[in-house]
Design an enzyme around this catalytic site. Sequence first.
Site, PDB file in Angstrom:
ATOM      1  N   HIS A   5       0.789  -1.241   0.000  1.00  0.00           N
ATOM      2  CA  HIS A   5       0.000   0.000   0.000  1.00  0.00           C
ATOM      3  C   HIS A   5       0.812   1.276   0.000  1.00  0.00           C
ATOM      4  CE1 HIS A   5      -2.191  -3.325   1.978  1.00  0.00           C
ATOM      5  NE2 HIS A   5      -3.127  -2.961   1.115  1.00  0.00           N
ATOM      6  N   GLY A  21      -7.211  11.378   8.485  1.00  0.00           N
ATOM      7  CA  GLY A  21      -7.911  10.342   7.717  1.00  0.00           C
ATOM      8  C   GLY A  21      -7.896  10.664   6.228  1.00  0.00           C
ATOM      9  N   ARG A  88      -2.244  10.973  15.314  1.00  0.00           N
ATOM     10  CA  ARG A  88      -3.463  11.095  14.507  1.00  0.00           C
ATOM     11  C   ARG A  88      -4.073  12.472  14.702  1.00  0.00           C
ATOM     12  NH1 ARG A  88      -8.376  10.227  12.536  1.00  0.00           N
ATOM     13  NH2 ARG A  88     -10.180  10.073  13.896  1.00  0.00           N
ATOM     14  N   VAL A  89      -4.456  13.109  13.621  1.00  0.00           N
ATOM     15  CA  VAL A  89      -5.189  14.374  13.703  1.00  0.00           C
ATOM     16  C   VAL A  89      -6.531  14.157  12.989  1.00  0.00           C
ATOM     17  CG1 VAL A  89      -3.307  16.040  14.045  1.00  0.00           C
ATOM     18  CG2 VAL A  89      -3.756  15.227  11.742  1.00  0.00           C
ATOM     19  N   MET A 181     -13.205   6.717  14.681  1.00  0.00           N
ATOM     20  CA  MET A 181     -13.180   5.383  14.088  1.00  0.00           C
ATOM     21  C   MET A 181     -11.788   4.744  13.944  1.00  0.00           C
ATOM     22  SD  MET A 181     -16.250   5.927  11.302  1.00  0.00           S
ATOM     23  CE  MET A 181     -16.801   4.231  11.319  1.00  0.00           C
ATOM     24  N   GLU A 182     -10.760   5.302  14.582  1.00  0.00           N
ATOM     25  CA  GLU A 182      -9.403   4.798  14.321  1.00  0.00           C
ATOM     26  C   GLU A 182      -8.469   4.643  15.528  1.00  0.00           C
ATOM     27  OE1 GLU A 182     -10.624   7.554  12.684  1.00  0.00           O
ATOM     28  OE2 GLU A 182     -11.187   6.644  10.779  1.00  0.00           O
ATOM     29  N   SER A 204     -16.414  17.634  15.674  1.00  0.00           N
ATOM     30  CA  SER A 204     -17.073  18.084  14.443  1.00  0.00           C
ATOM     31  C   SER A 204     -18.593  17.981  14.538  1.00  0.00           C
ATOM     32  CB  SER A 204     -16.585  17.266  13.253  1.00  0.00           C
ATOM     33  OG  SER A 204     -16.921  15.906  13.436  1.00  0.00           O
TER      34      SER A 204
HETATM   35  N1  HPA Z   1     -19.070   8.987  14.421  1.00  0.00           N
HETATM   36  C1  HPA Z   1     -17.922   8.415  14.075  1.00  0.00           C
HETATM   37  N2  HPA Z   1     -16.856   9.081  13.725  1.00  0.00           N
HETATM   38  C2  HPA Z   1     -16.930  10.417  13.726  1.00  0.00           C
HETATM   39  C3  HPA Z   1     -18.090  11.077  14.084  1.00  0.00           C
HETATM   40  C4  HPA Z   1     -19.213  10.326  14.452  1.00  0.00           C
HETATM   41  O1  HPA Z   1     -20.282  10.850  14.786  1.00  0.00           O
HETATM   42  N3  HPA Z   1     -17.853  12.399  13.951  1.00  0.00           N
HETATM   43  C5  HPA Z   1     -16.581  12.541  13.553  1.00  0.00           C
HETATM   44  N4  HPA Z   1     -16.014  11.347  13.421  1.00  0.00           N
END
Ligand code: HPA
Length: 233
Positions: A5, A21, A88-89, A181-182, A204
Site C-alpha cells: 500500500h 484520515g 493522529r489528527v 473510528m481509528e 465536528s
Molecule cells: N461517528 C464516528 N466518527 C466520527 C463522528 C461520528 O459521529 N464524527 C466525527 N467522526
Amino acid sequence: MSTPHIEARKGDIAETILLPGDPLRAQFIAENFFEKPECFNRVRNMLGYTGEYKGKKVSVMGTGMGIPSHAIYTHELIHNYGVKRLIRVGSCGAYMSDLKLYDIVLVQGACTDSNFAKNFNLPGTFSALASWDLLFKAYSFCQQEGIDVTVGNVLSSDIFYNLDSSDWQRWAAMQVIAVEMEAYALYCNAAFAEAEALAILTVSDNLVTGEKTTAKEREVGFAKMMQIALSLI
Ligand code: HPA
C-alpha cells in the site's frame, strides 16, 4: 522497497508522522506547514509527504476511514518504514453536552466495538492507551498556550450509521466522551511495536445537542489541532 500500500523507499518517511484520515488533508498539511515537502506515496491516492518542520524531518499521510484502513497504514509505517511516533489528527462526535463544536480532545484511551485486538490473541480485553510522554507534552503545551482541551476516553467505532440510535448513551454512561473510528487500532499497533502514539481530535458534531460543523467551519478547529500536533515534532 515498497509494501502493498506504500510505494516509498526506506528512508523516505520520517520517524514522526502526522495521520489525518483524509489524504487531501495530508497534502494540505504538507503544503502549508512543512518546508520542502516531497510526496512519497500515491498508491490508492493515499497521499503521503515528507518535509521539515523547524528543521526537523517529519511526514504526514492519510490513513482512510475506519480501523481496517488505519491499521494497514500504521502497520506498514511502523514495521516496514521504521516510524516511531504516530500522531493522529482527526475529528470526533461528542457524547457530552459540554463538549462544544471545534473543542479539542486529547485521546487518553480508546474503547472499541471492533474485533481488531483479536489479532493479538490476548487472554482478555486490551485497554488501548496513548503514549504518556506524547499526551503529557501535548497537554503541557495546551496549558502553556491557553488552549482549552479535554483529555479522556473515546470510542473507536466500526459503525458510522448506527441503526440503534441510543447505543452511544451506554458508552457515555461510562464517561466515554466522544466517538471516532481509528484511535483504538493506532494505540494497539503502537503498543505491540513499542512505538509512541497519540490521537488529537476536533469535535465536528455533538450527538447530545445534534450540532454539526460544515466542512468550511472545520478549518477553525483544525488550526488549533495542528498547532498542538506540530508542537510534538
Ligand atoms: N461517528 C464516528 N466518527 C466520527 C463522528 C461520528 O459521529 N464524527 C466525527 N467522526
